[in-house]
Design an enzyme around this catalytic site. Structure first.
Site, PDB file in Angstrom:
ATOM      1  N   TYR A  18      -6.859  -3.355   1.220  1.00 55.16           N
ATOM      2  CA  TYR A  18      -6.705  -3.227  -0.228  1.00 55.16           C
ATOM      3  C   TYR A  18      -6.574  -1.757  -0.610  1.00 55.16           C
ATOM      4  O   TYR A  18      -7.514  -0.974  -0.484  1.00 55.16           O
ATOM      5  CB  TYR A  18      -7.918  -3.831  -0.920  1.00 55.16           C
TER       6      TYR A  18
ATOM      7  N   LYS B 284      -2.584  -5.114   0.303  1.00 55.38           N
ATOM      8  CA  LYS B 284      -2.707  -5.454  -1.114  1.00 55.38           C
ATOM      9  C   LYS B 284      -2.738  -4.180  -1.936  1.00 55.38           C
ATOM     10  O   LYS B 284      -3.491  -3.251  -1.627  1.00 55.38           O
ATOM     11  CB  LYS B 284      -3.991  -6.257  -1.330  1.00 55.38           C
TER      12      LYS B 284
END
Length: 329
Positions: free
Chosen positions: A155, A180
């Site tokens: 992320y 992400k």
């Protein structure tokens, strides 16, 4: 811990579903809240009911104890309980990913706890507080990945900022299966997508839109090849989240724009009024839907009474919109 020459994920480089089949994620991704009772402890009964209800609505995966699930406020013992409940509640119908992050040593503990609880993978959140260069965050990912056999989605958000080169570097790790983005710089993200694809060949790998209320930016992300996204709205109004997903997938611009204008944009405007509302508004909306979600933990705060009434009006408008057989923009 495994040595540097014995990577535990060498034979397992893609997401495994609850049924044990190797595959990639599809559909709306469900990020449940973590319910707390009046004393501030995890409400395990409410959590199980929340996840069971969500899974019945048809998400592509469950991401438990992540940002919406207040990962920042959990300790490893209760985290493991939360992940185990999620695994039991999904009963193999969809994959379960668990949050992971914090200091390097704590991240390893969270990864081990998620594995013991039966999670199918990890969402690796940014390290806490420190400012670090791309080289440092790449090393962080490498050292967490070395300590677990679970598939990892990295992320990019806050202090975890990658260059196209460092993103490609971590994407080559055997058990890193996704990237992400929570920064929203589409120019950089496009270059990251291109660099990663060039670096990994035919390795199964997916990209995710991780912006708060990701639906607002999903048409733009989809245009650069990022088709998956987080949906906090799925927690409390899965019918709205699914209607929007179908509209985007079918390129129904009139319906997309109507949902953005009448539901998502007002929700974002309310969310932006107080820091932390990205979590506490979702928790309040989940409570309004019949799940005993309880309060958020400090340092977050619950919405004011005025903002709760505004939230109710926004949700009602969204539900009225998706109930219409035809939408006029």
């Amino acid at each position: 811990m495994n040595s540097a020459n014995e990577h535990p994920a060498t034979q397992e480089s893609s997401v495994r579903t609850g049924a044990g089949r190797t595959g990639q994620l599809r559909g709306v991704l469900f990020f449940p809240v973590t319910p707390f009772d009046a004393s501030g402890e995890v409400n395990t009964t409410a959590l199980a009911g929340h996840i069971e209800r969500g899974v019945a609505a048809g998400p592509g995966a469950v991401f438990v104890a992540c940002g919406t699930g207040e990962f920042h406020a959990l300790e490893p013992g209760e985290f493991e309980t939360i992940v185990r409940i999620a695994v039991e509640a999904t009963a193999g119908r969809v994959p379960v990913f668990a949050g992971c992050g914090g200091s390097l040593m704590l991240a390893r503990r969270f990864a081990a706890a998620a594995a013991r609880a039966g999670a199918n993978g990890l969402l690796l959140l940014p390290p806490y507080l420190v400012t670090c260069p791309p080289e440092g965050i790449a090393r962080y990912v490498e050292q967490v990945a070395m300590a677990t056999s679970l598939p990892i989605i990295v992320y990019q958000r806050n202090n975890a900022v990658f260059t196209p080169g460092t993103a490609a570097r971590v994407a080559r790790l055997p058990n890193v299966v996704g990237f992400k983005d929570g920064l929203g710089n589409l120019d950089t993200m496009q270059r990251i997508v291109l660099a990663v694809r060039a670096a990994i060949g035919d390795k199964p790998f997916q990209f995710f839109n991780g912006m708060p209320t990701a639906e607002m930016s999903q048409p733009a992300y989809r245009a650069i090849g990022v088709t998956l996204y987080s949906s906090a709205v799925f927690c409390f109004a899965p019918e709205i989240a699914l209607a929007y997903y179908r509209a985007v997938e079918e390129d129904d611009r009139r319906r997309v724009e109507a949902l953005l204008e009448r539901f998502y944009a007002p929700l974002v405007e309310l969310r932006n009024k107080v820091p932390g509302y990205a979590v506490s508004l979702v928790k309040t909306a989940t409570e309004l839907g019949g799940i005993a979600a309880g309060p958020v933990r400090a340092p977050l705060v619950m919405p004011t009474a005025e903002h709760v009434e505004e939230l109710k009006r926004i949700i009602a408008a969204g539900r009225a919109l998706v109930a219409q057989p035809q939408v006029t923009a």
